[in-house]
Design a protein around this motif. Structure first.
Motif, short mmCIF file in Angstrom:
data_model
loop_
_atom_site.label_atom_id
_atom_site.label_comp_id
_atom_site.label_asym_id
_atom_site.label_seq_id
_atom_site.Cartn_x
_atom_site.Cartn_y
_atom_site.Cartn_z
N GLY A 5 0.80 -1.23 0.00
CA GLY A 5 0.00 0.00 0.00
C GLY A 5 0.83 1.27 0.00
N GLY A 6 2.15 1.13 -0.10
CA GLY A 6 3.02 2.31 -0.03
C GLY A 6 3.19 2.84 1.38
N GLN A 7 2.92 1.98 2.38
CA GLN A 7 2.96 2.44 3.77
C GLN A 7 4.37 2.82 4.21
N ILE A 8 5.38 2.09 3.74
CA ILE A 8 6.75 2.42 4.13
C ILE A 8 7.14 3.76 3.51
N ALA A 9 6.81 3.94 2.23
CA ALA A 9 7.10 5.22 1.56
C ALA A 9 6.42 6.37 2.29
N ALA A 10 5.19 6.15 2.69
CA ALA A 10 4.44 7.21 3.37
C ALA A 10 5.10 7.62 4.68
N SER A 11 5.83 6.69 5.30
CA SER A 11 6.47 6.98 6.59
C SER A 11 7.85 7.62 6.44
N GLY A 12 8.35 7.69 5.21
CA GLY A 12 9.69 8.21 4.98
C GLY A 12 9.72 9.70 4.74
N SER A 13 10.93 10.19 4.44
CA SER A 13 11.13 11.61 4.12
C SER A 13 11.71 11.70 2.71
N GLU A 14 11.25 12.68 1.96
CA GLU A 14 11.72 12.84 0.58
C GLU A 14 13.00 13.68 0.55
N LEU A 15 13.97 13.23 -0.25
CA LEU A 15 15.16 14.02 -0.51
C LEU A 15 14.95 14.71 -1.86
N LEU A 16 14.62 15.98 -1.82
CA LEU A 16 14.24 16.71 -3.04
C LEU A 16 15.39 16.75 -4.05
N ALA A 17 16.61 16.86 -3.56
CA ALA A 17 17.76 16.92 -4.49
C ALA A 17 17.87 15.62 -5.29
N LEU A 18 17.61 14.48 -4.64
CA LEU A 18 17.63 13.20 -5.34
C LEU A 18 16.48 13.11 -6.33
N GLY A 19 15.30 13.58 -5.91
CA GLY A 19 14.16 13.60 -6.82
C GLY A 19 14.44 14.42 -8.06
N ASN A 20 15.13 15.54 -7.89
CA ASN A 20 15.47 16.39 -9.04
C ASN A 20 16.44 15.69 -9.98
N LEU A 21 17.42 14.96 -9.40
CA LEU A 21 18.35 14.20 -10.24
C LEU A 21 17.63 13.13 -11.04
N LEU A 22 16.70 12.45 -10.40
CA LEU A 22 15.93 11.41 -11.09
C LEU A 22 15.11 12.00 -12.22
N ASN A 23 14.42 13.09 -11.94
CA ASN A 23 13.55 13.71 -12.95
C ASN A 23 14.33 14.30 -14.12
N ALA A 24 15.64 14.54 -13.91
CA ALA A 24 16.48 15.14 -14.96
C ALA A 24 17.09 14.10 -15.90
N LEU A 25 16.85 12.81 -15.66
CA LEU A 25 17.43 11.77 -16.51
C LEU A 25 16.98 11.94 -17.97
N GLU A 26 17.89 11.69 -18.90
CA GLU A 26 17.64 11.95 -20.32
C GLU A 26 16.44 11.17 -20.86
N PHE A 27 16.21 9.95 -20.34
CA PHE A 27 15.11 9.14 -20.85
C PHE A 27 13.79 9.90 -20.80
N TYR A 28 13.59 10.69 -19.76
CA TYR A 28 12.31 11.38 -19.57
C TYR A 28 12.10 12.51 -20.56
N LYS A 29 13.18 12.95 -21.19
CA LYS A 29 13.07 14.01 -22.20
C LYS A 29 12.84 13.44 -23.60
N ALA A 30 13.14 12.15 -23.76
CA ALA A 30 13.02 11.52 -25.08
C ALA A 30 11.55 11.35 -25.46
N LYS A 31 11.27 11.46 -26.73
CA LYS A 31 9.90 11.26 -27.22
C LYS A 31 9.68 9.78 -27.53
#
Length: 352
Positions: free
Chosen positions: A203-229
């Motif tokens: 149910g995503g319960q462990i994720a819900a209990s954690g803390s987000e590292l925004l800098a890591l999220g930004n690195l993930l979202n910047a991966l080239e694959f996500y820009k490809a069509k």
């Protein structure tokens, strides 16, 4: 084999290694396709097979060929047990995806084990399998293959979103079916859940209990694959190269990795959805309440999670359907989806 009704078994083993999904279903055609799932079951992998399959990409081609022989025999036993258990007597074909060992379409390479001709002899049934190879030979990605089923069986939805090892999505765009892999899902989440002693993040319960590292999220979202069509597709090789190094370098607790990556998943999925659209969600990730809630938070959409049978067995159901289309010599692979040079009827037919 052209007729109005087919009784087929669909078999699917995905990258999340949950097990082998089997469905026995009836498909009927009358100005359009209808289906009914009669029996469905997931056979969990033993620790032996889990370990073997997890390490396939590190094996040589000769080693893979030996594993292929063993896995095909094992798959035959699993399917035969399913037939016996449910007392299935009428089978037009067994339609099997096999299990992906290698997927490198840029090198004209895709290899699914469990698709050897001996499977038809073991089962004494017609087998339709090996659906990806021809598409790659025709210059396509060999994936995703489910969209033709989405188009012909689930056209009432704006999007069909499957949350399995990877998130893949399909939709109609300018009169053509478009589909592609969006991002990794359970192939990543399950790894870190297992480090905490769980098979998955329920149910995503462990994720819900954690803390987000925004800098890591930004690195993930910047991966080239996500820009490809699209067309574009993902495999474990890409995850090993691009995702795990980033996550491990952050040296976070598992719950914080799960939170950060779950938010990344929701962000990438919401990004591709149009506001107020109807989205059919299937695959194990449909039960991840945390990710589903985050998608809704990121984009106002109507998310439909169907009955558990369809959530869990839609891919196996559609591989059954791909086999029927192959038996009818009808298109089951769309070049608008995979990037192949043409639409085609993919797969191999083996007779006992």
């Amino acid at each position: 084999m052209i007729k109005d009704e087919y009784n087929v078994i669909g078999v699917m083993s995905g990258t999340s290694l949950d097990g082998i999904d089997l469905v026995y279903a009836t498909f009927s055609y009358n100005d359009g396709w209808d289906f009914k799932i009669l029996n469905a079951e997931t056979v969990a992998y033993s620790s032996y097979w889990y370990t073997v399959l997890k390490d396939l990409i590190s094996k040589s081609l000769d080693e893979l060929k030996n594993i292929d022989l063993d896995y095909t025999a094992y798959l035959g036993v699993v399917i035969q047990n399913f037939i016996t258990k449910h007392q299935i007597s009428t089978i037009d074909a067994v339609c099997s995806h096999g299990h992906t060992a290698l997927h490198q379409p840029e090198h004209k390479l895709t290899y699914q084990i469990g698709n050897l001709p001996v499977l038809a002899d073991i089962l004494k049934e017609t087998v339709v399998c090996d659906f990806r190879v021809q598409d790659v030979e025709l210059g396509g990605q060999g994936a995703p293959l489910v969209p033709i089923g989405d188009q012909l069986l689930f056209s009432q939805y704006d999007y069909c979103l499957n949350l399995g090892g990877f998130a893949n999505i399909s939709m109609e765009l300018d009169g053509a079916r478009i589909a592609y892999d969006v991002c990794p899902v359970n192939i990543v989440l399950n790894k870190y859940a297992k480090q905490l002693g769980f098979d998955y993040d329920d149910g995503g319960q462990i994720a819900a209990s954690g803390s987000e590292l925004l800098a890591l999220g930004n690195l993930l979202n910047a991966l080239e694959f996500y820009k490809a069509k699209p067309p574009k597709s993902l495999g474990l090789e890409w995850v090993n190269k691009n995702i795990f190094p980033l996550l491990d370098a952050a040296k976070l607790e598992e719950k914080d990795v799960l939170k950060t990556f779950s938010n990344h998943i929701a962000h990438q999925i919401a990004w591709v959805l149009k506001k107020d659209s109807k989205v059919l969600v299937t695959g194990g990730g449909a039960y991840n309440d945390y990710i589903i809630s985050k998608i809704k938070l990121n984009k106002q959409v109507d998310i439909i999670i169907p009955e558990p049978e369809l959530v869990e067995f839609k891919e196996a159901l559609i591989f059954a359907f791909l086999g029927i289309l192959k038996l009818r010599n009808e298109v089951n692979c769309l070049n608008s989806v995979t990037g192949a040079m043409k639409n085609h009827s993919s797969g191999k037919i083996f007779l006992p």
